[in-house]
Write an enzyme that holds these catalytic residues in place. Structure first.
Site, PDB file in Angstrom:
ATOM      1  N   HIS A 396      17.460  77.146  11.740  1.00  0.00           N
ATOM      2  CA  HIS A 396      17.869  78.244  10.747  1.00  0.00           C
ATOM      3  C   HIS A 396      17.727  79.402  11.517  1.00  0.00           C
ATOM      4  O   HIS A 396      18.425  80.505  11.275  1.00  0.00           O
ATOM      5  CB  HIS A 396      17.151  78.407   9.527  1.00  0.00           C
ATOM      6  CG  HIS A 396      18.135  78.674   8.547  1.00  0.00           C
ATOM      7  ND1 HIS A 396      18.986  79.437   8.457  1.00  0.00           N
ATOM      8  CD2 HIS A 396      17.986  78.212   7.285  1.00  0.00           C
ATOM      9  CE1 HIS A 396      19.677  79.434   7.510  1.00  0.00           C
ATOM     10  NE2 HIS A 396      19.014  78.930   6.456  1.00  0.00           N
ATOM     11  N   ASP A 400      23.500  78.973  10.560  1.00  0.00           N
ATOM     12  CA  ASP A 400      23.379  79.374   9.245  1.00  0.00           C
ATOM     13  C   ASP A 400      23.611  78.242   8.269  1.00  0.00           C
ATOM     14  O   ASP A 400      24.477  77.312   8.601  1.00  0.00           O
ATOM     15  CB  ASP A 400      24.376  80.555   9.059  1.00  0.00           C
ATOM     16  CG  ASP A 400      24.180  81.935   9.703  1.00  0.00           C
ATOM     17  OD1 ASP A 400      22.835  81.924   9.802  1.00  0.00           O
ATOM     18  OD2 ASP A 400      25.018  82.710   9.870  1.00  0.00           O
TER      19      ASP A 400
END
Length: 424
Positions: A396, A400
């Site tokens: 992450h 995204d």
């Protein structure tokens, strides 16, 4: 007579120390030139250390699990002639490690204490009695082989690392004439008080370190999507029927590799490596797909290089070659490094959902679950379709959530309409 001392060689790639994984000889053994003496583990692969001379082993320079510096004494061999050291320089022999499992106080990269004697005797026959709920160590391939042979793994003695059951152990079990019916009924219900302490060394230590490092450094998140693979499975069956005899059989993996390659054209951020120390993301044009493979010594990830330039059969051949090399311990360092994105699958054991761990410094891993037939509603009609989940994980810090979902949806579209895999 003289003494020939073999030192820990420089494996290359700037490696200053390696872990001694396994001895193939013991003090007193006669060895010949090119005979494998030991296995050592680098950060990337297992490496065989052969003997450059004929002679008799008179001293071992370390114990399995010990981290040794390049240039340190690995083994001393008594040879005809003068040897390469003076007699007075011969190191003191070290005691052999016990055959049974021993306690390891820590798995840090330091020399372990001398191993204490095992607490319980190890069964020496081809058959052992385990608790009914005890799961013996074995690779998925060995488990399937045992199932095909009608063998209960809990009755088979494993001779691999940490008692892992190998294909040879199944053959030894059959050779002894053992069968499910011959297992003593009383043994299945007998109380047990024995314990086994297993040292975390070699490949298992490297796997543990890499998994722990990955989960501590990367911000993992997973995304699961259901895919209808009926059409691609029909295409695979058709191609195998038409070309299987001449080009070889196709599994689903080459189609998944192709889907990755095509989807990455629109999502290049997934085919990347993240150097979190330098704070640099490197996106790569070449697609080097790591294919997670279970071997008798643990999980390995051989790499299908330049998957973007391979046909289905080329990918299939390379996947089969690399998987065989990994399972047989013959994969080279180059074949086990350099991947840009990883594909992991447990095949028929794939379950419904999984949460694969990233193969750092990569930022994406695509996990394949098993195919099941289920009733689905299509245009108002209930039909039976072959369904499969993709359970994928992403970093992450780099990827995204929306992009990850769109990437997997792109793979889904390609597999559900397999003709689009080949439309340029």
């Amino acid at each position: 007579m003289g003494t020939h001392v073999i030192k820990m060689p420089d494996i290359g790639e700037g490696i200053a120390e390696v872990e001694l994984s396994q001895w193939h000889v013991k003090v007193g053994d006669m060895v010949v030139e090119d005979q494998v003496l030991a296995d050592v583990m680098t950060d990337k692969a297992m490496v065989d250390i052969p003997s450059p001379v004929h002679g008799k082993v008179i001293a071992l320079g370390g114990q399995p699990g010990e981290v040794m510096a390049v240039g340190s004494v690995l083994i001393s061999i008594e040879v005809e002639g003068a040897g390469n050291v003076k007699e007075s320089a011969q190191p003191a022999p070290v005691k052999e490690a016990p055959v049974a499992a021993v306690k390891v106080e820590a798995v840090a990269e330091s020399k372990p204490a001398a191993a204490p004697a095992p607490k319980a005797a190890v069964c020496q026959g081809p058959m052992v009695a385990r608790e009914a709920d005890e799961r013996p160590l074995a690779s998925p391939a060995v488990r399937k082989h045992a199932l095909d042979l009608g063998i209960q793994l809990r009755l088979v003695r494993g001779t691999g690392p940490a008692g892992r059951i190998l294909h040879e152990d199944l053959e030894a079990y059959l050779a002894q004439g053992q069968s499910n019916a011959s297992a003593p009924v009383a043994a299945a219900y007998a109380q047990r008080t024995d314990e086994q302490q297993i040292p975390v060394i070699g490949m298992r230590r490297k796997i543990a370190q890499r998994m722990q490092d990955a989960t501590q450094r990367a911000a993992h998140f997973s995304y699961v999507e259901e895919i209808d693979v009926t059409a691609v499975e029909e295409l695979r069956a058709h191609l195998n029927e038409k070309h299987g005899a001449t080009r070889g059989k196709l599994t689903l993996l080459p189609f998944l590799v192709r889907a990755l390659v095509v989807a990455l054209r629109d999502f290049p951020q997934m085919n990347a490596r993240y150097d979190d120390e330098a704070q640099v993301i490197t996106r790569l044009g070449a697609v080097h797909v790591g294919v997670a493979t279970q071997s008798d010594v643990g999980l390995m990830v051989p790499v299908v290089r330049h998957a973007e330039a391979r046909s289905l059969w080329d990918s299939a051949t390379e996947i089969a070659r690399l998987a065989s090399a990994a399972r047989n311990g013959k994969a080279s360092r180059d074949e086990l490094s350099g991947s840009t994105i990883t594909l992991t699958s447990l095949g028929a054991l794939g379950g419904i959902v999984s949460t694969p761990v990233l193969n750092l410094p990569e930022v994406a891993i695509v996990g394949v679950n098993k195919i099941v037939e289920r009733p689905m509603v299509i245009k108002g009609q209930i039909v039976i379709r072959k369904m499969m989940n993709l359970s994928s994980s992403f970093d992450h810090r780099v990827v995204d959530g929306m992009d990850a979902a769109l990437f997997i949806q792109a793979i889904r579209g390609l597999l559900e309409q397999p003709a689009t895999l080949f439309v340029e």
